[in-house]
Design a protein around this motif. Sequence first.
Motif, mmCIF file in Angstrom:
data_model
loop_
_atom_site.group_PDB
_atom_site.id
_atom_site.type_symbol
_atom_site.label_atom_id
_atom_site.label_comp_id
_atom_site.label_asym_id
_atom_site.label_seq_id
_atom_site.Cartn_x
_atom_site.Cartn_y
_atom_site.Cartn_z
ATOM 1 N N GLN A 1 39.716 32.606 27.910
ATOM 2 C CA GLN A 1 39.268 33.992 27.861
ATOM 3 C C GLN A 1 38.346 34.317 29.035
ATOM 4 N N ALA A 2 37.443 33.368 29.353
ATOM 5 C CA ALA A 2 36.550 33.588 30.495
ATOM 6 C C ALA A 2 37.342 33.686 31.795
ATOM 7 N N ASP A 3 38.374 32.840 31.909
ATOM 8 C CA ASP A 3 39.195 32.881 33.128
ATOM 9 C C ASP A 3 39.938 34.205 33.234
ATOM 10 N N ARG A 4 40.470 34.686 32.109
ATOM 11 C CA ARG A 4 41.161 35.979 32.122
ATOM 12 C C ARG A 4 40.207 37.111 32.479
ATOM 13 N N ARG B 1 39.545 36.997 36.158
ATOM 14 C CA ARG B 1 40.676 37.526 36.927
ATOM 15 C C ARG B 1 40.736 39.040 36.840
ATOM 16 N N ALA B 2 40.477 39.581 35.638
ATOM 17 C CA ALA B 2 40.492 41.035 35.492
ATOM 18 C C ALA B 2 39.392 41.684 36.335
ATOM 19 N N ARG C 1 37.708 44.763 41.093
ATOM 20 C CA ARG C 1 36.982 44.854 42.362
ATOM 21 C C ARG C 1 37.939 45.023 43.527
ATOM 22 N N ARG C 2 39.080 44.344 43.457
ATOM 23 C CA ARG C 2 40.052 44.471 44.538
ATOM 24 C C ARG C 2 40.580 45.904 44.634
ATOM 25 N N ARG C 3 40.893 46.514 43.465
ATOM 26 C CA ARG C 3 41.383 47.889 43.482
ATOM 27 C C ARG C 3 40.333 48.837 44.047
ATOM 28 N N ALA C 4 39.069 48.622 43.653
ATOM 29 C CA ALA C 4 37.997 49.481 44.176
ATOM 30 C C ALA C 4 37.839 49.323 45.676
#
Length: 316
Positions: free
Chosen positions: A201-204, A207-208, A213-216
């Motif tokens: 869950q922490a890894d997901r 990643r989210a 941040r990438r989209r921003a």
Amino acid sequence: MSGPSRELVHRLYTTAPDRFVAIRDEAVAEARRAGDPKGAREIARLRRPTVAAWLVNLLAIRRPELVADLAELAEALRTAQRDLRGPRLRELSTQRRAVVGALVAEVRKLAAGAEGAPSAGKLPLAEVEATLNAALADTDVAEQVRSGRLLKAATYAGFGEVPRPQLRLVTGGEEPEPAPRPEPGGTPRRDADRSALRADQADRAARAERARRRRALEKELARARTDQERAEAELAGATAAERDGVAALDAIEAELAELERRRAVAEQDLSRARLARRGAERTVTAARRRAGEVEAAVEALDAEEGDAESDAGAAD
């Protein structure tokens, strides 16, 4: 004319970046002289690439068949990823490294024969390699690479190098594997499962968050590029206006120089005319004086003749 020709675009994007602006501005001026202001504006909007993007453009324009092979490999990789074919993915990944390495070597050769290219030790080949890997994973980057008008190097951190979970499809004619029996004591196994679940869950979530941040950042980059393009277009327009102003000033200064020359000639002619007038005035004065003297002499002679005639009449 309807805009920059293919030949002009290829010339600009295969020219070293430090000469890009000069050639673009020259093309803008030529389009304006040809009576094509719209084409001039479109040429002025063309942006200068970075050195790494320029090297990729060299490859795309001068060796398009190699870029086409790269596109085919990218499609094969995407198919293998969709089908979750591990052995095929490993085979294609090995092929990808070989193909990208060969393309980077070809870029090095092209740069060696290009005018104005940096020295071999200063070529940003790592950025070129990252861009080619990104083109294998991202269709948008691949399209920019194929166009030969790439402006900046690209990166892609999500290509299929991260191991994927091995999934097993259970169909109706196949019994699912029985669930593993709990180990004696049960508690350590459940704790391990809960720890694994929390880690997943922490890894997901991480990643989210990275995706967000990438989209921003991509939106911010798009806005920055738009602002840069607008500023470069304004700079090109201002540069062209300055060039026109310099040309107009040069023409006026040339006219002023011609007027100064004509003024000097006129002043010389006027000086000569004044000297001639003064000489003529002296000549007229002398002639008048001489005429007066001759006239006085004639009158004296007439007087003498009259006196003589009077004396002769008295004698008679």
